[in-house]
Write an enzyme that holds these catalytic residues in place. Structure first.
Site, PDB file in Angstrom:
ATOM      1  N   ARG A   1      -9.534  16.206   6.534  1.00 24.28           N
ATOM      2  CA  ARG A   1     -10.313  16.623   5.351  1.00 24.28           C
ATOM      3  C   ARG A   1     -11.682  17.133   5.774  1.00 24.28           C
ATOM      4  NH1 ARG A   1      -9.767  11.022   2.428  1.00 24.28           N
ATOM      5  NH2 ARG A   1      -7.597  10.700   2.997  1.00 24.28           N
TER       6      ARG A   1
ATOM      7  N   ASN B   1     -12.952   1.589  17.781  1.00 24.04           N
ATOM      8  CA  ASN B   1     -12.409   1.855  19.120  1.00 24.04           C
ATOM      9  C   ASN B   1     -13.117   2.920  19.939  1.00 24.04           C
ATOM     10  OD1 ASN B   1     -10.046   0.052  19.103  1.00 24.04           O
ATOM     11  ND2 ASN B   1      -9.447   1.309  17.342  1.00 24.04           N
TER      12      ASN B   1
ATOM     13  N   LEU C   1     -14.781   4.593   9.730  1.00 27.33           N
ATOM     14  CA  LEU C   1     -14.356   5.824  10.408  1.00 27.33           C
ATOM     15  C   LEU C   1     -12.912   5.695  10.863  1.00 27.33           C
ATOM     16  CD1 LEU C   1     -17.532   6.332  12.653  1.00 27.33           C
ATOM     17  CD2 LEU C   1     -17.152   7.148  10.305  1.00 27.33           C
ATOM     18  N   GLY C   2     -11.991   6.107  10.002  1.00 27.06           N
ATOM     19  CA  GLY C   2     -10.577   6.112  10.359  1.00 27.06           C
ATOM     20  C   GLY C   2     -10.078   7.537  10.264  1.00 27.06           C
TER      21      GLY C   2
ATOM     22  N   ASN D   1       0.875  -1.181   0.000  1.00 23.23           N
ATOM     23  CA  ASN D   1       0.000   0.000   0.000  1.00 23.23           C
ATOM     24  C   ASN D   1       0.906   1.223   0.000  1.00 23.23           C
ATOM     25  OD1 ASN D   1      -1.787   2.040   0.517  1.00 23.23           O
ATOM     26  ND2 ASN D   1      -2.685   1.120   2.347  1.00 23.23           N
TER      27      ASN D   1
ATOM     28  N   HIS E   1     -12.459   3.578  -0.341  1.00 19.01           N
ATOM     29  CA  HIS E   1     -12.534   2.611   0.772  1.00 19.01           C
ATOM     30  C   HIS E   1     -13.369   1.401   0.363  1.00 19.01           C
ATOM     31  CE1 HIS E   1     -12.010   6.011   4.033  1.00 19.01           C
ATOM     32  NE2 HIS E   1     -10.828   5.515   3.661  1.00 19.01           N
TER      33      HIS E   1
ATOM     34  N   GLU F   1      -8.295  -4.686   5.144  1.00 21.80           N
ATOM     35  CA  GLU F   1      -8.124  -4.443   3.710  1.00 21.80           C
ATOM     36  C   GLU F   1      -6.989  -5.294   3.137  1.00 21.80           C
ATOM     37  OE1 GLU F   1      -8.308  -0.264   4.993  1.00 21.80           O
ATOM     38  OE2 GLU F   1      -9.010   0.152   2.969  1.00 21.80           O
TER      39      GLU F   1
ATOM     40  N   ARG G   1      -2.578  -2.079  -3.470  1.00 21.80           N
ATOM     41  CA  ARG G   1      -3.748  -1.228  -3.309  1.00 21.80           C
ATOM     42  C   ARG G   1      -3.593  -0.046  -4.261  1.00 21.80           C
ATOM     43  NH1 ARG G   1      -5.125   3.201   1.076  1.00 21.80           N
ATOM     44  NH2 ARG G   1      -7.309   3.466   0.581  1.00 21.80           N
TER      45      ARG G   1
HETATM   46  P1  AMP Z   1      -7.251   4.374  10.739  1.00 22.59           P
HETATM   47  O1  AMP Z   1      -7.161   5.400   9.658  1.00 22.59           O
HETATM   48  O2  AMP Z   1      -8.317   3.340  10.496  1.00 22.59           O
HETATM   49  O3  AMP Z   1      -5.931   3.787  11.136  1.00 22.59           O
HETATM   50  O4  AMP Z   1      -7.757   5.163  12.049  1.00 22.59           O
HETATM   51  C1  AMP Z   1      -6.996   6.177  12.641  1.00 22.59           C
HETATM   52  C2  AMP Z   1      -7.875   6.934  13.644  1.00 22.59           C
HETATM   53  O5  AMP Z   1      -8.369   6.010  14.637  1.00 22.59           O
HETATM   54  C3  AMP Z   1      -7.125   8.022  14.389  1.00 22.59           C
HETATM   55  O6  AMP Z   1      -7.898   9.208  14.407  1.00 22.59           O
HETATM   56  C4  AMP Z   1      -7.030   7.471  15.793  1.00 22.59           C
HETATM   57  O7  AMP Z   1      -7.059   8.484  16.735  1.00 22.59           O
HETATM   58  C5  AMP Z   1      -8.286   6.640  15.896  1.00 22.59           C
HETATM   59  N1  AMP Z   1      -8.177   5.682  16.991  1.00 22.59           N
HETATM   60  C6  AMP Z   1      -7.312   4.670  17.123  1.00 22.59           C
HETATM   61  N2  AMP Z   1      -7.471   4.059  18.307  1.00 22.59           N
HETATM   62  C7  AMP Z   1      -8.475   4.714  18.957  1.00 22.59           C
HETATM   63  C8  AMP Z   1      -9.116   4.610  20.232  1.00 22.59           C
HETATM   64  N3  AMP Z   1      -8.762   3.649  21.100  1.00 22.59           N
HETATM   65  N4  AMP Z   1     -10.109   5.462  20.537  1.00 22.59           N
HETATM   66  C9  AMP Z   1     -10.473   6.430  19.664  1.00 22.59           C
HETATM   67  N5  AMP Z   1      -9.903   6.602  18.458  1.00 22.59           N
HETATM   68  C10 AMP Z   1      -8.925   5.770  18.102  1.00 22.59           C
END
Ligand code: AMP
Length: 402
Positions: free
Chosen positions: A244, A337, A212-213, A13, A183, A387, A94
């Site tokens: 964004r 999370n 939601l990442g 990736n 996504h 993924e 990817r």
């Molecule tokens: P990703 O793009 O899927 O890796 O997600 C990254 C996002 O997940 C970041 O904004 C992190 O702050 C959030 N994140 C990871 N672990 C936690 C957690 N335990 N509680 C809240 N947000 C989290």
């Protein structure tokens, strides 16, 4: 690390300044090794490589993606596995934008590389990095099948009404302007897991998936096929994200250009890097945002409220679009999370059959699970996305039939 690697798939990736990778078994999902090369192009670049419960870290300048991939292969060799000699089944790449051209995992040849490169005008921040990763991997592993898996593919068949922007149709056609969605690998994988978890035929399910990442998107899926998604021509549209903006009045751009004399690079930077949660609160990591809110920071609280407001707007839109829903699922860093986000996104909706069980929602767990009461009409779920596994499986399948 096991001696045999010939059933394994290397998933790559490539981002603009990083390369994430995993070597894994496409059947079991077992990960043999994983890591990331980051800060490509900077002096303090380096690699973090995990294998056999050990972490190898090296820091030194990495000039470009070719050097980055070479560093990955050298690190494999130094930790006991020369991938160029032992052989692997396939490499899965990817690729962010497949445009109108690619909507299935595709065996890579020179023409495919040229076509992905041609799509760079639609994804200037992503496709050139993807191409660099592909070209380097082909050089290093000339005899291994290389497969491109596109982030847009799952959304290729969006209904016309959902994918069409209401602008001059001739302009849109001339410039490939439509909603593509991103996504897709995650939305497809997670919605498939939901059907398995519920023991239901995917063809019978109406689903809403929230990925939601740091990037964030939602999709409405009827019978396994998406009917709408929040990201658009680019990954900028839709939900509020880490950096964004998501949706905004397009007139804001003309206003910034005309009145504030922004040029196009400044607009791009504002909307992609300096907006969203970061733009409103100063931080883009959700854990830091939550800490600020706990300390009474009002800007952080507003950022959170805007984030939830946007989520609920799309939840409502997709509920109506689907005419009712069987499952609502949360995935990716924040979705997996943050019990708070899940609870707030779905609060007060019991009249629509949507409920979250507070105990199930806050229970710790890393596996797919239901967080709605057992008798609730709508199943609310947390499903970890994967993924890399989805890409490995797709690459393996294409390599087998090549
Ligand atoms: P990703 O793009 O899927 O890796 O997600 C990254 C996002 O997940 C970041 O904004 C992190 O702050 C959030 N994140 C990871 N672990 C936690 C957690 N335990 N509680 C809240 N947000 C989290």
């Amino acid at each position: 690390m096991s001696e045999r690697t010939d059933d394994l798939v290397l998933v790559i990736n490539s981002g603009s300044s990083s390369i994430k990778y995993q070597l894994l078994d496409p059947e079991s999902g077992a990960v043999t090794a994983a890591g990331v090369v980051d800060r490509i192009g900077e002096d303090n670049a380096g690699i973090e490589h995990h294998a056999d419960g050990e972490t190898t870290e090296r820091r030194s300048a990495v000039a470009d993606h070719t050097a980055g991939l070479r560093l990955i292969f050298d690190t494999f060799a130094a930790t006991g596995h020369d991938l160029t000699r032992s052989g692997i089944r396939a490499v899965g790449h990817r690729v962010v934008h497949g445009g109108e051209v690619f909507y299935q995992p595709t065996l890579i040849d020179d023409d495919v590389v040229a076509a992905i490169s041609d799509l760079s005008s639609l994804a200037p921040l992503h496709n050139p990095a993807n191409v660099a990763g592909i070209e380097s991997a082909r050089e290093l592993l000339p005899d291994v099948p290389q497969v491109a898996v596109f982030d847009t593919a799952f959304f290729h068949g969006l209904p016309d009404a959902a994918k069409t922007y209401a602008i001059d149709a001739k302009v849109a056609a001339a410039h490939g302007i439509r909603k593509y969605g991103f996504h897709g690998t995650s939305h497809e994988y997670v919605s498939g897991q939901v059907a398995e978890l519920l023991g239901r035929d995917p063809a019978q399910l109406n689903q809403i998936v929230f990925h939601l990442g740091n990037g964030a998107s939602a999709s409405a899926i009827r019978g396994g096929h998406p009917t709408d998604t929040t990201m658009g021509l680019t990954p900028l549209e839709g939900l509020v994200m880490g950096t964004r903006s998501g949706d905004l009045d397009p007139g804001i751009i003309a206003h910034l250009v005309r009145s504030a004399h922004f040029d196009i690079d400044q607009v791009d930077k504002l909307l992609n890097r300096d907006s969203g949660i970061k733009g409103l609160s100063g931080v883009n990591d959700f854990r830091e945002l939550q800490r600020l809110i706990d300390n009474g920071d009002t800007a952080a609280k507003l950022a959170y409220d805007v984030y939830i407001h946007r989520l609920r707007r799309y939840l409502g839109a997709y509920l109506i679009d689907l005419g009712g829903v069987d499952a609502i699922t949360f995935t990716a860093g924040v979705g997996e999370n943050s019990p708070q986000v899940r609870a707030d996104a779905l609060a007060g909706l019991s009249r629509f059959g949507i409920e979250v069980d507070p105990t199930a929602n806050t229970a710790k767990g890393r596996t797919a699970r239901r967080i709605s009461p057992p008798d609730a009409e709508v199943a609310v779920l947390v499903v970890p996305t994967n993924e890399e596994l989805a890409i490995a499986r797709a690459a393996h399948q294409v390599a087998e039939s090549a």
